[in-house]
Scaffold this active site. Sequence first.
Site, short mmCIF file in Angstrom:
data_model
loop_
_atom_site.label_atom_id
_atom_site.label_comp_id
_atom_site.label_asym_id
_atom_site.label_seq_id
_atom_site.Cartn_x
_atom_site.Cartn_y
_atom_site.Cartn_z
N ASP A 9 12.85 42.14 15.79
CA ASP A 9 11.57 41.87 15.09
C ASP A 9 11.71 41.10 13.77
O ASP A 9 11.06 41.44 12.78
CB ASP A 9 10.85 43.20 14.82
CG ASP A 9 10.46 43.93 16.09
OD1 ASP A 9 10.96 43.55 17.16
OD2 ASP A 9 9.69 44.90 16.03
N LYS A 101 7.31 42.96 23.06
CA LYS A 101 6.97 44.37 23.25
C LYS A 101 5.69 44.68 22.49
O LYS A 101 5.30 43.94 21.58
CB LYS A 101 8.12 45.26 22.76
CG LYS A 101 8.43 45.09 21.26
CD LYS A 101 9.64 45.90 20.86
CE LYS A 101 10.02 45.71 19.41
NZ LYS A 101 9.03 46.13 18.43
N CYS A 143 11.85 50.03 13.96
CA CYS A 143 12.31 49.37 15.19
C CYS A 143 13.82 49.25 15.30
O CYS A 143 14.36 49.32 16.40
CB CYS A 143 11.61 48.02 15.32
SG CYS A 143 9.84 48.22 15.66
C1 VGL Z 1 7.74 48.02 13.01
C2 VGL Z 1 6.20 49.24 11.85
C3 VGL Z 1 5.23 48.93 12.76
C4 VGL Z 1 9.13 47.50 13.09
C5 VGL Z 1 6.78 47.72 13.93
O1 VGL Z 1 9.36 46.39 13.61
O2 VGL Z 1 10.03 48.22 12.63
N1 VGL Z 1 7.43 48.78 11.97
N2 VGL Z 1 5.54 48.18 13.81
#
Ligand code: VGL
Length: 192
Positions: A9, A101, A143
Amino acid sequence: MTRALFIVDLQNDFTERGALGVAGGDEVALRVSQFLSQHAEDYAMIVASRDWHDPDNDNGGHFSATPDFVDTWPPHCVAGTYGAEYDELFDTSAVTHHLKKGQGLPAYSLFEGHADDGATAAQLLDAHGIIDIDVAGIATDYCVRASALDALAAGRRVRVLTDLIAGVHPDSSARALDEIQRAGAELVLSQR
Ligand code: VGL
């Protein structure tokens, strides 16, 4: 060579100025790009994930107008928007597999993602005979944590590259690294 690199991410919305920007995100993107320019050849696969949420619903309660920044979040990484693209400082040219995702639901782990041809991380790891996985990316306490724990649960040897991650909260990030380590992962620096 049976080692994979997971880059979790590394998207505009999770770095500075993003909808859910974490401190140090831009620095991680720069460092990952530098690391790849020197070490891409060390990996049999380089798998990058992207959160890729729906625009027209709350993604299973993941989005909120009054987020608690633990279980609910401001809208982020909406499919097809700038915020969902890889960070501008992240040179993705060495990435071999791209997973998306979170379409319509919370999905913290890279193992919940799919490539455009439908392949999952578990299938890709099996197909390439991957035993070792290094993990980098954002966010340490969400994540990255979920992806590292799932990689351990999938029977792989896992290292978290601690200079190539950034977290939402310092305290939960420290707890997450402790938890990942106790679950069997090594915490190492990318530059040794
Ligand atoms: C994430 C918070 C909400 C991440 C994703 O990528 O860690 N954190 N959605």
